[in-house]
Design a protein around this motif. Sequence first.
Motif, mmCIF file in Angstrom:
data_model
loop_
_atom_site.group_PDB
_atom_site.id
_atom_site.type_symbol
_atom_site.label_atom_id
_atom_site.label_comp_id
_atom_site.label_asym_id
_atom_site.label_seq_id
_atom_site.Cartn_x
_atom_site.Cartn_y
_atom_site.Cartn_z
ATOM 1 N N ALA A 1 19.797 32.718 48.206
ATOM 2 C CA ALA A 1 18.845 31.541 48.432
ATOM 3 C C ALA A 1 18.030 31.029 47.522
ATOM 4 C CB ALA A 1 17.880 32.045 49.646
ATOM 5 N N ALA A 2 17.738 32.137 46.406
ATOM 6 C CA ALA A 2 17.073 31.864 45.180
ATOM 7 C C ALA A 2 17.884 31.178 44.047
ATOM 8 C CB ALA A 2 16.199 33.194 44.694
ATOM 9 N N MET A 3 19.078 31.207 44.325
ATOM 10 C CA MET A 3 19.853 30.641 43.193
ATOM 11 C C MET A 3 19.840 29.026 42.954
ATOM 12 S SD MET A 3 23.480 32.865 43.405
ATOM 13 C CE MET A 3 23.532 34.403 43.395
ATOM 14 N N ASP A 4 19.875 28.406 42.080
ATOM 15 C CA ASP A 4 20.081 27.184 41.898
ATOM 16 C C ASP A 4 21.125 26.831 41.805
ATOM 17 O OD1 ASP A 4 20.706 27.691 39.244
ATOM 18 O OD2 ASP A 4 18.918 26.905 38.425
ATOM 19 N N LEU A 5 21.767 25.465 41.839
ATOM 20 C CA LEU A 5 23.107 25.202 41.731
ATOM 21 C C LEU A 5 23.997 25.287 40.637
ATOM 22 C CD1 LEU A 5 25.287 23.178 42.778
ATOM 23 C CD2 LEU A 5 24.362 21.278 41.786
ATOM 24 N N LEU A 6 23.192 25.818 39.430
ATOM 25 C CA LEU A 6 24.021 26.204 38.375
ATOM 26 C C LEU A 6 24.433 27.650 38.571
ATOM 27 C CD1 LEU A 6 25.455 25.943 35.473
ATOM 28 C CD2 LEU A 6 22.720 26.368 34.480
ATOM 29 N N GLN A 7 23.386 28.630 39.151
ATOM 30 C CA GLN A 7 23.582 29.996 39.333
ATOM 31 C C GLN A 7 24.876 30.071 40.202
ATOM 32 O OE1 GLN A 7 19.414 30.837 39.850
ATOM 33 N NE2 GLN A 7 19.369 31.959 38.206
ATOM 34 N N VAL A 8 24.651 29.511 41.456
ATOM 35 C CA VAL A 8 25.728 29.805 42.446
ATOM 36 C C VAL A 8 27.128 29.329 41.815
ATOM 37 C CG1 VAL A 8 26.500 28.659 44.552
ATOM 38 C CG2 VAL A 8 24.196 29.101 44.328
ATOM 39 N N SER A 9 27.044 28.037 40.937
ATOM 40 C CA SER A 9 28.109 27.661 40.563
ATOM 41 C C SER A 9 29.097 28.945 39.444
ATOM 42 C CB SER A 9 28.236 26.428 39.896
ATOM 43 O OG SER A 9 27.785 25.364 40.885
ATOM 44 N N ARG A 10 28.102 29.599 38.599
ATOM 45 C CA ARG A 10 28.551 30.309 37.797
ATOM 46 C C ARG A 10 28.997 31.776 38.449
ATOM 47 N NH1 ARG A 10 23.638 30.001 34.133
ATOM 48 N NH2 ARG A 10 24.332 28.581 32.269
ATOM 49 N N HIS A 11 28.543 31.930 39.503
ATOM 50 C CA HIS A 11 28.806 33.295 40.442
ATOM 51 C C HIS A 11 30.113 33.213 40.725
ATOM 52 C CE1 HIS A 11 28.426 35.281 44.307
ATOM 53 N NE2 HIS A 11 28.578 36.492 43.398
ATOM 54 N N LEU A 12 30.227 31.949 41.392
ATOM 55 C CA LEU A 12 31.690 31.602 42.088
ATOM 56 C C LEU A 12 32.859 31.489 41.004
ATOM 57 C CD1 LEU A 12 30.776 29.358 45.114
ATOM 58 C CD2 LEU A 12 31.506 32.085 45.165
ATOM 59 N N THR A 13 32.508 30.731 39.932
ATOM 60 C CA THR A 13 33.393 30.632 39.075
ATOM 61 C C THR A 13 33.965 31.637 38.123
ATOM 62 O OG1 THR A 13 32.417 28.230 38.565
ATOM 63 C CG2 THR A 13 33.676 29.249 36.597
ATOM 64 N N ARG A 14 32.965 32.879 37.884
ATOM 65 C CA ARG A 14 33.165 33.803 37.099
ATOM 66 C C ARG A 14 34.300 34.880 37.978
ATOM 67 N NH1 ARG A 14 31.642 34.870 32.146
ATOM 68 N NH2 ARG A 14 30.057 33.310 31.099
ATOM 69 N N LEU A 15 33.836 34.987 39.424
ATOM 70 C CA LEU A 15 34.614 35.849 40.345
ATOM 71 C C LEU A 15 35.878 35.037 40.337
ATOM 72 C CD1 LEU A 15 32.207 36.454 43.285
ATOM 73 C CD2 LEU A 15 32.955 38.054 41.532
ATOM 74 N N LEU A 16 36.019 34.016 40.333
ATOM 75 C CA LEU A 16 37.492 33.288 40.415
ATOM 76 C C LEU A 16 38.333 33.400 39.340
ATOM 77 C CD1 LEU A 16 39.534 31.212 42.054
ATOM 78 C CD2 LEU A 16 38.036 29.296 40.766
ATOM 79 N N LEU A 17 37.672 33.359 38.044
ATOM 80 C CA LEU A 17 38.472 33.197 36.994
ATOM 81 C C LEU A 17 38.827 34.678 36.206
ATOM 82 C CD1 LEU A 17 37.311 29.760 35.371
ATOM 83 C CD2 LEU A 17 39.568 30.405 36.627
ATOM 84 N N THR A 18 37.973 35.505 36.759
ATOM 85 C CA THR A 18 38.017 36.937 36.348
ATOM 86 C C THR A 18 39.514 37.499 36.781
ATOM 87 O OG1 THR A 18 35.642 37.366 35.875
ATOM 88 C CG2 THR A 18 37.230 39.300 36.053
ATOM 89 N N GLU A 19 40.416 37.663 35.719
ATOM 90 C CA GLU A 19 41.699 38.051 36.341
ATOM 91 C C GLU A 19 42.133 39.545 36.938
ATOM 92 O OE1 GLU A 19 43.595 37.931 32.409
ATOM 93 O OE2 GLU A 19 44.017 35.658 32.682
ATOM 94 N N ARG A 20 41.077 40.477 36.580
ATOM 95 C CA ARG A 20 41.413 41.869 37.277
ATOM 96 C C ARG A 20 39.987 42.379 37.464
ATOM 97 N NH1 ARG A 20 44.259 42.321 32.814
ATOM 98 N NH2 ARG A 20 42.821 44.074 31.734
ATOM 99 N N TYR A 21 39.886 43.025 38.604
ATOM 100 C CA TYR A 21 38.672 43.596 38.959
ATOM 101 C C TYR A 21 37.778 44.411 37.859
ATOM 102 C CZ TYR A 21 35.499 46.987 41.525
ATOM 103 O OH TYR A 21 34.467 47.770 41.695
ATOM 104 N N GLU A 22 38.548 45.206 37.316
ATOM 105 C CA GLU A 22 37.544 45.940 36.351
ATOM 106 C C GLU A 22 37.035 45.241 35.226
ATOM 107 O OE1 GLU A 22 42.181 46.217 34.962
ATOM 108 O OE2 GLU A 22 41.003 46.381 36.875
ATOM 109 N N LEU A 23 37.642 43.784 35.057
ATOM 110 C CA LEU A 23 36.955 42.894 33.932
ATOM 111 C C LEU A 23 35.778 42.197 34.464
ATOM 112 C CD1 LEU A 23 40.299 41.274 32.851
ATOM 113 C CD2 LEU A 23 39.231 43.090 31.564
ATOM 114 N N LEU A 24 35.504 42.529 35.735
ATOM 115 C CA LEU A 24 34.037 42.170 36.062
ATOM 116 C C LEU A 24 32.869 42.699 35.501
ATOM 117 C CD1 LEU A 24 34.663 42.047 40.015
ATOM 118 C CD2 LEU A 24 34.350 40.078 38.628
ATOM 119 N N PHE A 25 33.181 43.854 35.087
ATOM 120 C CA PHE A 25 32.349 44.600 34.247
ATOM 121 C C PHE A 25 32.225 44.858 32.909
ATOM 122 C CE2 PHE A 25 33.344 46.201 38.775
ATOM 123 C CZ PHE A 25 32.034 45.562 39.331
#
Length: 425
Positions: free
Chosen positions: A322-346
């Motif tokens: 709820a505290a995220m603005d539009l840019l933060q929500v978009s980044r959150h979903l975009t990075r999850l979508l485009l990260t190819e493998r689970y371990e690369l999240l970190f």
Amino acid sequence: MDDAELRWTVRVFRDCLSGAAQQEMLGDYSEFLELHEMRQVVEGFIPRYTEYAREALEAKRFTAATSLRDMTDEELQSMSAAEKWSLLVDDPSGLDPYQLRRELARLFMCLNFDLFHDPGLGESAVEFNVYLDLLERLGTASDTAIEELRAQAIAALRGRDHRDVSAVEAALTTLREAIGRSVGLIPPLDHLFSERMERWPRTAPTELRTVVNPEIRAAVEGMNPEQLRASLRVLLELMNLEEQGRELAPLKATYRTFDDIPAEALATLLPRLSMRLGDRNICDFALRYRSGRLWAQERVNPQAWKLVPLQDKFMVLEADNAAMDLLQVSRHLTRLLLTERYELLFDPAYQVGLTYEPIYHRVLAHCMGGELSDSGALKSVNRQITRMMLELEELLPDGERPARFRDIREVIGTGLKLAPIAEER
């Protein structure tokens, strides 16, 4: 420490310092600094204060400890007003001028008999802005006016039975009104004690001193122009829309593109900008599930996060959503979508590299487009993914997480109508 706890701690320590020592040790401090900037200042303040207090204690080491002049400022802070004013009756000159002003301010805070006898008054008084206001005003009062207040207090308390509740409270009422009137406070005074730990002073200074971590400054000084621009790009990824507007407006007004910013300007900007952003990490969008490093709100202590039940964690993450603005929500979903493998999240290097990919910016722009954001679809997908990512981290064994993460990416792509784009890299 959180904001209020940190400010209270500094107030307690500062209240054991003379005005000159306060200026020397806390000249860069303000309660209006960002929390991480306050932490940076306090990190340097604590060792200096510790040495100062140690020297003060050593100087009093061989005194008899039977009079106020034998006490350190910390010892005075932990004594009751009743005990200190009993000693002042016997030795009116037992305190330095700054100490006497402080004891008059503390006496003003004795609203009743119990507070007059409470050794914890010194630490609780600093919670109220009226105490800090009063101390500041007494600091500019003439020595003659302060001596008159001391004489009045000694006369009112001399020979009085400090165990007599009614007699003590009658004297306190008279003295508190006299101290208040001396600096322009008109009775009744009770309304001055309504709020605790408001920022002080009440009005933010027109300009705050720049707080910079010297290690960051040294690192930036060793960067070439390409590294400086890359660092700015990473810092931009950690900022929300409001922060970008505030911090980058001067640059946009001066330079056509970020590539036009000279190295000297970047070397000046980056340490300050880095300090303002604190310990944010480009992997926080994923670490929020594993260790409570929230994306838009103050981070949760990792040890505490481990103890929080799953449903309560989800509620915390929902508040972060709820505290995220539009840019933060978009980044959150975009990075999850485009990260190819689970371990690369970190993997910070991978996440930084993703910032240079054209598809990252296309997906980000798509998420921030009017149709998704206006319909509420973006927030809906974000909430669904938040639950799925939390369950992945909390409920699944390590070996099953990569497959579940692939499912999560498919859900994001479908929810944002981007399934084909996800394979373009």
